[in-house]
Design a protein around this motif. Structure first.
Motif: not given
Lengths: 243, 243
Positions: B6, B9, B82, B170
């Motif tokens: 995460a 991200l 993210g 993303h």
DNA sequence: CGTTCGATTGATGTTCTTCAATATGCGTGG
DNA sequence: CCACGCATATTGAAGAACATCAATCGAACG
């Protein structure tokens, strides 16, 4: 108002929310820019066009706006003297929004380079600028909430309370009697209404809370009533944080 | 998803808009936080309550919201894995908004001190964080404009386009088929409508543009039609700026 | 003195809300 | 496995808020 007085107003605004050392205050106070006169209705920044300076309002009234495909506008922020209307553009020089003068206004165009340089040399100033745009976003979030969930009269009452509080907090006027030289059509663009409905809404508030729009000023007879009518709580203005 | 994934991200998201040196990327990637599981509907941040950490979404779906006096909510932002949902709170630790999990979610609570320290030591990171919150505000301004000036179907179409584009940008999914496990009541809070009207609006888009909400996913049959219906132009998402 | 812009008012139509009922899927306890 | 309860989705009917269309009025200005 003189340009350096406007810069001083901006610095005071920054100091309202951020702790900055005397040296840093001096650096901020030394900011300079190109003085530009804008006529009523003039667009100072066009949506989707790059800019290389931030717009500090010296005198008048500015609106940040978004434009629909058919040309209709929605105002997303109102700016009063001492506000840096698009400090956002320092980290984001290709904005999706525009800036418009609602009345004849004077602005100071301050080069991004100077602001960026200041932010890079002084972390406390970078944080203060960042904080300022977050406070602006907090106001924007409140507008979003009101547009989504409050009816026309509530929304209008809320906006008047907000502008009054901001004028007073920035020592430009008193909350119940302040300069807001805005037409009903411009109010409509800010409130997401038609001019006709704004007219009826304003008329309601005149009767219910003694709100008068005259000579480019707003006078509020019953401030407490207006606060209640607009469900107004000034927390979101971030006027008493100090970090 | 693992916590460090995460963070990766999040770093990727930052790099999408900002130029940051390898050393700074490493510093960002080293961020750590407390892993917290949130149940459906749980409030992670309450409006008006101080926080000491920022909320990085690992998995699930978060909403930033404003609450009316009578308890009704208006969602002002949706956050996907993210996203740092309240990076804003770093310079402004007493927010007026709240954060709510719309589905069971996992977040990483990253101490303000760590983020603030990073920003103070590395001006480029400070600028990147600032830029990120400005991009967030740009989205918020678009929501404001749509709430003020677009009708229910247009608004809904626009939101679907926005979420699709963000998912794709993303690299979480494709724009025409992506995870969005949201109920119609939650959609109503985001769109400023009632659940009944959301139902009819979604039904219209199903017929007009082949939009399907199924199994917590959105599938769009006619993407071009949906873009047209929602007057969607992705400029405001600031996906191709690089500064 | 005419023109223009803004404020105001009335009549009518549309969008969205509100109230109410029914349907559907899904987990839980029996 | 089935029955039940609960949350969500769906549909219908009626009402309220706001938009639209159209006209008038008043003040500022060249």
């Amino acid at each position: 108002m003189h340009s350096h007085a406007a810069v001083a107003l901006f610095v005071r605004r920054i100091l309202l929310r951020s702790v900055v050392s005397p040296g840093e205050v001096q650096a901020l106070s030394g900011l300079e820019g190109r003085r530009v006169q804008a006529s009523r209705g003039q667009d100072l920044v066009l949506p989707g066009h790059g800019v290389h300076h931030a717009t500090l309002l010296v005198s008048g009234l500015l609106a940040r706006f978004d434009q629909m495909a058919d040309g209709r506008r929605q105002i997303t922020a109102l700016h009063i003297p001492g506000d840096m209307a698009d400090l956002h553009s320092v980290p984001m020089p290709l904005p999706a929004w525009g800036i418009q003068a609602l009345v004849p206004s004077v602005v100071l165009q301050i080069p991004h380079g100077d602001l960026r340089g200041l932010a890079e040399r002084k972390p406390a100033i970078a944080m203060a600028f960042w904080r300022d745009t977050v406070a602006d976003a907090s106001i924007l979030a409140k507008w979003t909430a009101n547009l989504g969930r409050a009816d026309a009269v509530t929304r209008t009452a809320h906006l008047i309370c907000e502008m009054g509080m901001r004028m007073e907090a920035h020592e430009l006027d008193q909350r119940h009697d302040f300069a807001l030289p805005i037409t009903q059509a411009q109010l409509a663009d800010a409130l997401g209404l038609t001019t006709v409905h704004v007219n009826r809404t304003v008329s309601t508030l005149r009767q219910e809370c003694g709100v008068l729009f005259e000579q480019g000023r707003v006078r509020v007879g019953d401030w407490t009533g207006l606060v209640r009518r607009g469900n107004f709580d000034d927390g979101y203005l971030m006027l008493d944080v100090k970090a």
